[in-house]
Scaffold this active site. Sequence first.
Site, PDB file in Angstrom:
ATOM      1  N   GLY A  68      11.639 -15.869  18.287  1.00 20.52           N
ATOM      2  CA  GLY A  68      11.678 -17.007  17.370  1.00 20.52           C
ATOM      3  C   GLY A  68      13.088 -17.435  17.016  1.00 20.52           C
ATOM      4  N   CYS A 307      16.890  -8.235   5.321  1.00 24.45           N
ATOM      5  CA  CYS A 307      17.726  -8.648   6.446  1.00 24.45           C
ATOM      6  C   CYS A 307      17.895  -7.473   7.390  1.00 24.45           C
ATOM      7  CB  CYS A 307      19.053  -9.227   5.979  1.00 24.45           C
ATOM      8  SG  CYS A 307      20.213  -7.991   5.432  1.00 24.45           S
TER       9      CYS A 307
HETATM   10  N1  PLP Z   1      11.065 -17.887  11.891  1.00 24.31           N
HETATM   11  C1  PLP Z   1      10.273 -17.290  10.993  1.00 24.31           C
HETATM   12  C2  PLP Z   1       9.499 -18.139  10.026  1.00 24.31           C
HETATM   13  C3  PLP Z   1      10.162 -15.911  10.951  1.00 24.31           C
HETATM   14  O1  PLP Z   1       9.385 -15.333  10.033  1.00 24.31           O
HETATM   15  C4  PLP Z   1      10.922 -15.139  11.869  1.00 24.31           C
HETATM   16  C5  PLP Z   1      10.899 -13.677  11.819  1.00 24.31           C
HETATM   17  O2  PLP Z   1      10.563 -13.082  10.824  1.00 24.31           O
HETATM   18  C6  PLP Z   1      11.714 -15.814  12.806  1.00 24.31           C
HETATM   19  C7  PLP Z   1      11.768 -17.191  12.785  1.00 24.31           C
HETATM   20  C8  PLP Z   1      12.487 -15.057  13.841  1.00 24.31           C
HETATM   21  O3  PLP Z   1      11.599 -14.606  14.856  1.00 24.31           O
HETATM   22  P1  PLP Z   1      11.995 -13.416  15.837  1.00 24.31           P
HETATM   23  O4  PLP Z   1      11.854 -12.148  15.068  1.00 24.31           O
HETATM   24  O5  PLP Z   1      11.009 -13.510  16.953  1.00 24.31           O
HETATM   25  O6  PLP Z   1      13.381 -13.661  16.302  1.00 24.31           O
END
Ligand code: PLP
Length: 371
Positions: A68, A307
């Site tokens: 993500g 974090c």
């Molecule tokens: N966006 C949201 C809303 C998330 O909750 C997270 C992770 O907690 C991310 C992006 C980042 O995703 P990833 O852990 O796959 O990098």
Amino acid sequence: MHYLDANATEPLRPEARDALQAALEATGNPSSVHSAGRAVRRIIEDAREALAGLFGGRPADLVFTSGGTESDALAIHALGAGRRIIIGATEHDAVRFAAPKAPTIPVDCNGLADLEVLSALLGDGLPSLVCLMLANNETGTIQPIAEAAAICRRHGAWLHVDAVQAGGRMSVDLAALGAHSLAISAHKLGGPTGAGALLLAPEITSLAPLIAGGGQERGRRGGTPAVAIIAGFAAAAAAKSSAESARLAALRDAAARAAVACGGVEIGAGAERLTNTTSIALPGVRAEAQVIALDLDGVAVSAGAACSSGKVATSHVLAAMGLGPLAGEAIRLSLPWNASEEDVTAFAAAYERMTERFSRTRLTPLAVPVG
Ligand code: PLP
């Protein structure tokens, strides 16, 4: 351990494990032209087709990434170039740190974005990229994305949607939402960690890569893709059953009721939310102290904003919702796809024991070394 921290990472779904293990047996690089390479490429292309179909896009418009965070960063890097960037006040750090100077769209006490402010911000007609998440990772609040997309389109702006928490937990369809791009992540929907995707609307015809490398993913993301992880990603996304959401909502609500009966304050329940998520504050007790107390009692939850260093900061999400000191005193419960009644019973008992212990010490937060 009773694991109620699915929004950090969902447990691996059995369908994903099977697909992952099967794909690990395949040898070859998807870029190779020989038959071994082509067989591995087939795995990737099947996954691309399945995921694009599930999320309302075309296979050619889906770019595999490492997760993500990379999907958000790629969208902001490529679609934000030459455009002013505007983000929601409760976006994940993956968006906030990719657009650190962006003006924010404020939210109300339930975490819903103020779309009148968005309209006003876009009123100057500057070419813009707006980033608004579909579902919030801390509270589960679901934003009115289709409405936001209509506003963006009226002003000629692009809309990137972080659907990382929504993927696999509710219906997510890029075309129906009317957005320009969508970020998803494998490990938030029961797949393995290490893969994600950026799905583009058909009108986005080119995408400058963050990583150029060997020109994979049609030049939009260099690097050999994580074949087995991607196979597990697609299998997990297809595995969600429609009965799951209602079952999780009932369990989530039972857990919240138990906490409220012991003095907890449920946050953001006035908006539509992900059915697996709730945020509960315990006035006077730091979130990290609650997380540790519950962990010692066998229940895994998280504080609002953990974090990567393991330190817990006051949640910017809850602060944006105007919660004052409660912003540092809320835990997040996020039920995984396989949560059971026993998990909720264990949480309720542990929460009650925790509140009794803290009230005996007059709600003085535990002295917990953090970081
Ligand atoms: N966006 C949201 C809303 C998330 O909750 C997270 C992770 O907690 C991310 C992006 C980042 O995703 P990833 O852990 O796959 O990098």
